[in-house]
Design an enzyme around this catalytic site. Structure first.
Site, PDB file in Angstrom:
ATOM      1  CB  ALA A  24       1.700  -1.199   2.586  1.00  0.00           C
ATOM      2  NE  ARG A  36      -7.069   1.839   3.606  1.00  0.00           N
ATOM      3  CZ  ARG A  36      -6.357   0.968   4.156  1.00  0.00           C
ATOM      4  NH1 ARG A  36      -4.817   0.859   4.219  1.00  0.00           N
ATOM      5  NH2 ARG A  36      -6.995   0.316   5.229  1.00  0.00           N
ATOM      6  CG  HIS A 123      -1.373  -3.688  11.742  1.00  0.00           C
ATOM      7  ND1 HIS A 123      -1.414  -2.649  10.861  1.00  0.00           N
ATOM      8  CD2 HIS A 123      -2.147  -3.005  12.934  1.00  0.00           C
ATOM      9  CE1 HIS A 123      -2.285  -1.858  11.160  1.00  0.00           C
ATOM     10  NE2 HIS A 123      -2.577  -1.713  12.498  1.00  0.00           N
ATOM     11  CB  SER A 194      -3.117   5.836   3.493  1.00  0.00           C
ATOM     12  OG  SER A 194      -3.642   4.718   3.936  1.00  0.00           O
ATOM     13  CG  ASN A 216       2.625   8.688   1.890  1.00  0.00           C
ATOM     14  OD1 ASN A 216       3.114   7.686   2.370  1.00  0.00           O
ATOM     15  ND2 ASN A 216       1.517   8.764   1.428  1.00  0.00           N
TER      16      ASN A 216
END
Ligand code: APR
Length: 242
Positions: A24, A36, A123, A194, A216
């Protein structure tokens, strides 16, 4: 080891078989919140924890609440989103024959809209919806424009997005293609995730090479096993390829 943007750009320039594994965090630069981060979806106030809402049992037992959350918090940001520098650069690297596949946890269709072709959506996608009774397919526009609390098909069945809800398995075919791509690639780029949701996060263990890259904003588990680590925005790296 920690790497600079230049270090990562050099590794990518000297690679001819790259696979990208994303989450994401790739779409936050398209104004879609991730899950998150402090301003992510899971840190907003709801009656139930979001991981509870986007689960199979919650969809079955509380379809009205599911749809309220899903439409407002998931679909609406996606409909106004455009592919960003990372999506566009990955599409360009694929056209140049350097990038072989994108393995994504995202359901926002932005890699397709950027022109990428080989995309494994672990997903699923919000851009495919179907009736749980007769299988009739519905577009995301039909879902967003539906005025009912719970979207139902002409046959009376409830319509649902073709996304993997918590408590549901990933598609075997998508998983096996992702594992094949990851196990055969020279360079694996992990970005905007994450790495805490399994089985998706576990797929990176199939990587066999020595050019494992992480891009990241925040730290991820087992970073010491990663060859090149850049803690910054994905767009800072990928805009260098446009
Ligand atoms: N560039 C790089 N990294 C970023 C950026 C950015 N512009 N923006 C955010 N990040 C990082 C955050 O620091 C965070 O570590 O991206 C990561 C996003 O992590 P999550 O919000 O946990 O998203 P993700 O890893 O995709 O979640 C996995 O959880 O609930 C499920 O199904 C959902 O697919 C999702 C899965």
């Amino acid at each position: 080891m920690l790497a600079s943007v230049d270090d990562i750009v050099n590794v990518i320039n000297n690679s001819s078989n790259i696979v990208f594994f994303g989450g994401a965090g790739i779409s936050t630069e398209s104004n879609i919140p991730d899950f998150r981060s402090t301003d992510g979806l899971y840190n907003m106030e709801y009656d139930y924890p979001p991981e509870t809402i986007i689960s199979h049992s919650f969809f079955i037992n509380n379809p009205k609440e599911f749809y309220r959350f899903y439409k407002n918090k998931c679909l609406k940001p996606m409909l106004n989103a455009e592919p960003n520098a990372t999506h566009k650069a990955l599409s360009k690297l694929e056209k140049e024959g350097k990038l072989k596949a994108i393995v994504t946890q995202n359901i926002d269709d932005l890699h397709h809209r950027a022109g990428s072709k080989t995309i494994y959506e672990l997903h699923g996608t919000s851009f495919r919806n179907y009736c749980t009774k007769c299988g009739k397919e519905y577009s995301i526009e039909e879902v967003v424009n539906d005025k009912n609390d719970i979207m139902t098909c002409e046959c009376g069945g409830i319509v649902r997005p073709d996304i993997v809800l918590y408590e549901e398995p990933l598609d075997d075919n998508v998983v096996s293609k992702s594992i094949k791509a990851i196990s055969e690639c020279e360079t694996l780029i992990i970005a905007g995730t994450s790495l805490v949701v399994y089985p998706a996060a576990g797929l990176i263990r199939y990587y066999r090479g020595h050019k494992l890259i992480l891009i990241n904003l925040s730290k991820v588990p087992n970073e010491d096993e990663i060859d090149y680590v850049y803690h910054g925005k994905a767009g800072e790296v990928f805009s260098r390829f446009l």
